[in-house]
Design a protein around this motif. Structure first.
Motif, PDB file in Angstrom:
ATOM      1  N   LEU A   1      -5.794  22.247  -4.586  1.00  0.00           N
ATOM      2  CA  LEU A   1      -7.251  22.414  -4.606  1.00  0.00           C
ATOM      3  C   LEU A   1      -7.918  21.210  -5.270  1.00  0.00           C
ATOM      4  N   ILE A   2      -7.337  20.719  -6.362  1.00  0.00           N
ATOM      5  CA  ILE A   2      -7.870  19.523  -7.018  1.00  0.00           C
ATOM      6  C   ILE A   2      -7.850  18.337  -6.061  1.00  0.00           C
ATOM      7  N   ILE A   3      -6.729  18.153  -5.363  1.00  0.00           N
ATOM      8  CA  ILE A   3      -6.616  17.036  -4.410  1.00  0.00           C
ATOM      9  C   ILE A   3      -7.693  17.153  -3.340  1.00  0.00           C
ATOM     10  N   ARG A   4      -7.866  18.369  -2.799  1.00  0.00           N
ATOM     11  CA  ARG A   4      -8.851  18.589  -1.750  1.00  0.00           C
ATOM     12  C   ARG A   4     -10.267  18.262  -2.230  1.00  0.00           C
ATOM     13  N   LEU A   5     -10.626  18.775  -3.401  1.00  0.00           N
ATOM     14  CA  LEU A   5     -11.995  18.616  -3.888  1.00  0.00           C
ATOM     15  C   LEU A   5     -12.270  17.189  -4.338  1.00  0.00           C
ATOM     16  N   CYS A   6     -11.299  16.544  -4.988  1.00  0.00           N
ATOM     17  CA  CYS A   6     -11.470  15.136  -5.363  1.00  0.00           C
ATOM     18  C   CYS A   6     -11.615  14.268  -4.119  1.00  0.00           C
ATOM     19  N   ASN A   7     -10.801  14.555  -3.114  1.00  0.00           N
ATOM     20  CA  ASN A   7     -10.897  13.840  -1.837  1.00  0.00           C
ATOM     21  C   ASN A   7     -12.290  13.992  -1.245  1.00  0.00           C
ATOM     22  N   ASP A   8     -12.802  15.206  -1.239  1.00  0.00           N
ATOM     23  CA  ASP A   8     -14.132  15.448  -0.671  1.00  0.00           C
ATOM     24  C   ASP A   8     -15.222  14.710  -1.446  1.00  0.00           C
TER      25      ASP A   8
ATOM     26  N   SER B   1     -18.020  28.824   5.582  1.00  0.00           N
ATOM     27  CA  SER B   1     -18.442  29.032   4.191  1.00  0.00           C
ATOM     28  C   SER B   1     -17.516  28.214   3.293  1.00  0.00           C
ATOM     29  N   LEU B   2     -17.923  28.011   2.057  1.00  0.00           N
ATOM     30  CA  LEU B   2     -17.092  27.235   1.141  1.00  0.00           C
ATOM     31  C   LEU B   2     -15.731  27.896   0.951  1.00  0.00           C
ATOM     32  N   GLN B   3     -15.702  29.211   0.795  1.00  0.00           N
ATOM     33  CA  GLN B   3     -14.427  29.896   0.580  1.00  0.00           C
ATOM     34  C   GLN B   3     -13.526  29.791   1.799  1.00  0.00           C
ATOM     35  N   GLU B   4     -14.103  29.949   2.993  1.00  0.00           N
ATOM     36  CA  GLU B   4     -13.312  29.805   4.223  1.00  0.00           C
ATOM     37  C   GLU B   4     -12.753  28.389   4.320  1.00  0.00           C
ATOM     38  N   TYR B   5     -13.569  27.422   3.970  1.00  0.00           N
ATOM     39  CA  TYR B   5     -13.123  26.029   3.991  1.00  0.00           C
ATOM     40  C   TYR B   5     -11.965  25.815   3.023  1.00  0.00           C
ATOM     41  N   LEU B   6     -12.076  26.320   1.784  1.00  0.00           N
ATOM     42  CA  LEU B   6     -11.048  26.104   0.769  1.00  0.00           C
ATOM     43  C   LEU B   6      -9.768  26.866   1.082  1.00  0.00           C
ATOM     44  N   ASP B   7      -9.890  28.034   1.729  1.00  0.00           N
ATOM     45  CA  ASP B   7      -8.700  28.796   2.103  1.00  0.00           C
ATOM     46  C   ASP B   7      -7.805  27.991   3.041  1.00  0.00           C
ATOM     47  N   ASN B   8      -8.411  27.123   3.823  1.00  0.00           N
ATOM     48  CA  ASN B   8      -7.656  26.234   4.708  1.00  0.00           C
ATOM     49  C   ASN B   8      -7.453  24.860   4.075  1.00  0.00           C
ATOM     50  N   GLY B   9      -8.463  24.406   3.334  1.00  0.00           N
ATOM     51  CA  GLY B   9      -8.480  23.032   2.838  1.00  0.00           C
ATOM     52  C   GLY B   9      -7.436  22.716   1.789  1.00  0.00           C
ATOM     53  N   TRP B  10      -7.004  23.707   1.006  1.00  0.00           N
ATOM     54  CA  TRP B  10      -5.981  23.403   0.007  1.00  0.00           C
ATOM     55  C   TRP B  10      -4.666  23.020   0.679  1.00  0.00           C
ATOM     56  N   ILE B  11      -4.444  23.521   1.892  1.00  0.00           N
ATOM     57  CA  ILE B  11      -3.240  23.144   2.638  1.00  0.00           C
ATOM     58  C   ILE B  11      -3.442  21.804   3.338  1.00  0.00           C
ATOM     59  N   SER B  12      -4.622  21.577   3.910  1.00  0.00           N
ATOM     60  CA  SER B  12      -4.892  20.296   4.577  1.00  0.00           C
ATOM     61  C   SER B  12      -4.980  19.140   3.588  1.00  0.00           C
ATOM     62  N   SER B  13      -5.047  19.462   2.292  1.00  0.00           N
ATOM     63  CA  SER B  13      -5.058  18.406   1.271  1.00  0.00           C
ATOM     64  C   SER B  13      -3.731  17.678   1.178  1.00  0.00           C
ATOM     65  N   SER B  14      -2.675  18.280   1.723  1.00  0.00           N
ATOM     66  CA  SER B  14      -1.290  17.758   1.680  1.00  0.00           C
ATOM     67  C   SER B  14      -0.578  18.092   0.376  1.00  0.00           C
ATOM     68  N   GLY B  15      -1.220  18.836  -0.520  1.00  0.00           N
ATOM     69  CA  GLY B  15      -0.602  19.157  -1.791  1.00  0.00           C
ATOM     70  C   GLY B  15       0.712  19.909  -1.654  1.00  0.00           C
ATOM     71  N   THR B  16       0.826  20.755  -0.624  1.00  0.00           N
ATOM     72  CA  THR B  16       2.076  21.498  -0.429  1.00  0.00           C
ATOM     73  C   THR B  16       3.218  20.561  -0.051  1.00  0.00           C
ATOM     74  N   VAL B  17       2.918  19.532   0.727  1.00  0.00           N
ATOM     75  CA  VAL B  17       3.933  18.544   1.099  1.00  0.00           C
ATOM     76  C   VAL B  17       4.404  17.776  -0.139  1.00  0.00           C
ATOM     77  N   LEU B  18       3.445  17.331  -0.946  1.00  0.00           N
ATOM     78  CA  LEU B  18       3.769  16.552  -2.139  1.00  0.00           C
ATOM     79  C   LEU B  18       4.565  17.387  -3.143  1.00  0.00           C
TER      80      LEU B  18
END
Length: 561
Positions: free
Chosen positions: A447-454, A398-415
Motif C-alpha cells: 500500500l505504501i508503494i502504491r500510494l507513494c507511486n501515485d 472509488s478510492l477503496q475499490e482502487y486500493l483493493d486492486n492497487g496494492w497488488i498492482s504496486s508490485s509489492g507482492t512480487v518484491l
C-alpha cells in the motif's frame, strides 16, 4: 475489410484475404499505440562495464579487521546507557551495523533487562525508545510519561521544546508509534512544529528513510564534527568504498544480463531502467553477503517496469487479456498470436523466472519455488489488467475499490516474495503460513508503494490520460481539489506506517524477522524513489544523484602510506 470484390472466393483466396485483414488490423492497432514519451536511458553500458574499484584489496580487509576490533572495545568501555545508545546509533547511521550485530544486540538486551535509566533526559529517552523499537523490542510509549501533563500532552513550557537535538530525536522516535498511541502523536506534532525550519530533518522521518542511501551524508557530517572518533570515521569510509566496490561489480554483471536480454531494443516504448532497478535492490539489502538477492530482485524490478508499460502504454485490451492468460497458465503457447514485442517480453519473463526459481531452490533448498513466483506474477498482471479495463471504459473507481486492486498492482507482492524466499533460512510453520495465506506486512508495504507511486507520478499520468490514480479517485469521490486529495493520501501513508511499526515489533517468530526487515525496506525505497516525482520515469534528478553517490563515486580517503 472486403478483399473479394463480391466474388465467391476460393480457399486460397480466403487465406490470403484473412492474412490481409490481420495485417490491416495489426497496422491499425499499432497506429493507435500510445506513448509515454519516456526519455532514453542516461547510463551508458560502457560506463557500467568500466567501473573498477581499488577497495577490494586484501590489505584494506586486514586494516578493517583491526579497526573492527577497536570499535568492539568501545562497547566494553561505554559504561553508561547513553554512551552505548549513541555508539549504537552512530554505527547504524554509518552503515556498519551488520559488522557489529552481536555487540548491538548485547547492548540493547542489557538496557532492557536493567530498565532504561534515561527518564529525566528527553533526548536520551527518545534515542533509547527509537533504537529499541527499531530492533523489535516491545517498549511502551509510557517511557515519555515524565514529559507529559495529565492530558498526555507534552508540556509546552519545558526547556526541551527548544532543544533542537532532543526535538529531532523525539520526531524520529514518534514516527515509530502504533495506532492509538496518543502520547507519540502529540510528540510528533510538537517536534514537527519546532524543527520545521530544518527542512532535511523533517523531509522524511528516519524510520521512513533508506539507511544505505544516507550513509555517505552521515559520514561527511561526522567528518565535520569536532569530537569525531577517527577510528569509527575511517572504518565507515573503508566500509562504504568496499561495499560500493561489490555493488559496482554486481551492477556490471546485471547490465550485461540486461543487454543480452534485448528487451530495451525490442520494446522501444518501455523504460530502460536497469541501473535504477539495481539501486532499488541496494536500498532493500546493501549488505555484501546478499548479492544473489540483489540480482534476483533487480531482475524482478526490471520486468515490473517493462510489464507495467506494456499494460499502461502499449497493449490493446484483447492483447493484454491474452498476455495475462499466458502468465496465469505459465504457457508460452498462449502468446503465439500477440505482437512480436509482447512475445519477447513474455518469453523473457518466463525464462528468467524459471532460472531464478532454480537458483533459489539450489541455494536455499526450497522444494517448491516456481509455483509461488508464478502466482505473484499472475496476480500482478491480473491487477494491471483491471486497471487497463478501467482505462478503456473511462471508469473511475472509488478510492477503496482502487486500493483493493492497487496494492497488488504496486508490485509489492512480487518484491516481498523474493525477500521471503531469499532471507528465510528454513521452511518453518510460520514461513509456510505466509506463503499460503500472505502476511499483513505485505499488504501494508504494498500500500505504501502504491500510494507513494501515485503521489510521485499522478501529475504526469493525468497529462497523458492514463488510468486513474488514488489521488484522482479521491478527488472525484469526495469532490475535492488535488491538494486536499494529496493530503488525504499522505495521511493514509502515515497511518499505514503505524501498522508496519506494530507488525515489526509484535513478530515473535525468529524465522520471519529478516523477511520483515527487508520487506519493510521496500516501502522505504518507494518513499525515496517517488518523493520528488517519478524517480523511474525521470532519471536526471534525485535518482541520478543517488546513483552517483551510492554506486559510482567512492569516498576520498587519506593516503595511508
Amino acid at each position: 475489410m472486403d478483399c473479394t470484390n463480391g466474388v465467391v472466393p476460393s480457399d486460397e483466396q480466403l487465406v490470403q484475404c484473412q492474412k490481409k485483414a490481420e495485417a490491416f488490423n495489426m497496422a491499425h492497432q499499432i497506429s493507435e499505440r500510445r506513448s509515454a514519451n519516456y526519455k532514453p536511458n542516461i547510463w551508458k553500458y560502457e560506463l557500467l562495464q568500466s567501473l573498477r574499484s581499488e577497495y577490494t584489496d586484501e590489505e584494506y580487509n586486514a586494516h578493517m579487521e583491526k579497526q573492527k576490533e577497536e570499535i568492539k572495545m568501545m562497547f566494553v568501555k561505554a559504561l553508561d546507557q547513553v554512551a552505548k545508545l549513541e555508539l549504537t546509533d552512530k554505527i547504524e547511521k554509518l552503515g556498519l551495523s551488520y559488522l557489529f550485530e552481536e555487540e548491538i544486540k548485547e547492548a540493547l538486551d542489557n538496557i532492557v533487562s536493567n530498565s532504561p535509566s534515561v527518564k529525566d533526559d528527553l533526548y536520551a529517552t527518545a534515542l533509547c525508545f527509537r533504537l529499541l523499537r527499531q530492533h523489535g523490542y516491545s517498549v511502551s510509549q509510557d517511557m515519555f510519561r515524565g514529559f507529559v501533563d495529565e492530558k498526555d500532552e507534552f508540556m509546552k513550557g519545558t526547556h526541551a521544546q527548544f532543544d533542537v537535538k532532543a526535538m529531532i530525536e523525539l520526531f524520529d522516535a514518534s514516527n515509530l508509534g502504533f495506532e492509538g498511541e496518543n502520547i507519540l502523536d502529540d510528540a510528533n506534532a510538537l517536534s514537527s512544529e519546532v524543527i520545521t525550519k530544518l527542512s532535511h530533518e523533517v523531509e522524511l522521518p528516519l524510520n521512513w528513510r533508506v539507511q544505505w542511501y544516507n550513509v555517505r551524508r552521515q559520514i561527511i557530517a561526522l567528518e565535520k564534527e569536532d569530537n569525531t572518533n577517527p577510528i569509527l570515521l575511517e572504518l565507515a569510509k573503508f566500509n562504504f568504498n568496499m561495499v560500493q566496490a561489490i555493488h559496482q561489480k554486481d551492477l556490471g554483471v546485471t547490465a550485461r544480463w540486461w543487454k543480452n536480454l534485448g528487451l530495451a531494443e525490442n520494446l522501444k516504448f518501455t523504460r530502460d531502467r536497469v541501473v535504477e532497478s539495481y539501486l532499488w535492490a541496494v536500498g532493500v539489502a546493501f549488505e555484501p553477503q546478499f548479492g544473489n538477492f540483489r540480482k534476483w530482485l533487480t531482475k524482478a524490478i526490471t520486468f515490473i517496469i517493462v510489464i507495467d508499460d506494456v499494460y499502461d502504454v502499449y497493449g490493446s485490451l484483447e492483447e493484454l487479456e491474452c498476455f495475462t492468460n499466458a502468465v496465469d497458465r505459465w504457457d508460452p503457447k498462449e502468446v503465439q498470436h500477440l505482437p512480436e514485442c509482447m512475445k519477447i517480453c513474455y518469453e523473457a519473463l518466463y525464462n528468467t523466472t524459471n532460472e531464478v526459481a532454480n537458483e533459489i531452490k539450489k541455494e536455499k533448498g526450497w522444494n517448491s519455488v516456481l509455483p509461488h513466483l508464478q502466482k505473484v506474477w499472475a496476480d500482478f498482471c491480473k491487477a494491471l489488467l483491471v486497471e487497463a479495463k478501467w482505462y478503456h471504459k473511462g471508469y473511475t473507481p472509488s478510492l477503496q475499490e482502487y486500493l483493493d486492486n492497487g496494492w497488488i498492482s504496486s508490485s509489492g507482492t512480487v518484491l516481498s516474495l523474493h525477500a521471503l524466499l531469499s532471507f528465510t533460512q528454513e521452511v518453518t510453520k510460520e514461513v509456510t503460513d505466509v506463503l499460503e495465506n500472505g502476511h499483513d506486512l505485505v499488504y501494508y508495504t504494498s500500500l505504501i508503494i502504491r500510494l507513494c507511486n501515485d503521489l510521485g507520478t499522478s501529475s504526469a499520468e493525468l497529462e497523458r490520460g492514463d488510468a486513474p490514480s488514488s489521488i484522482l479517485c479521491f478527488m472525484r469521490e469526495a469532490n475535492v481539489p488535488e491538494e486536499i486529495a494529496r493530503k488525504h493520501i499522505r495521511s493514509i501513508i502515515r497511518s499505514t506506517w503505524k501498522k508496519i511499526n506494530s507488525e515489526c515489533v509484535d513478530q515473535k517468530a525468529e524465522s520471519l524477522k529478516p523477511f520483515l526487515r527487508y520487506t519493510t525496506n521496500t516501502a522505504r525505497v518507494a518513499n525515496f524513489i517517488y518523493q520528488n516525482g517519478d524517480g523511474f520515469g525521470v532519471q536526471d534528478r534525485e535518482t541520478r544523484e543517488q546513483v552517483l553517490a551510492v554506486l559510482i563515486q567512492p569516498l576520498p580517503l587519506k593516503d595511508r602510506s
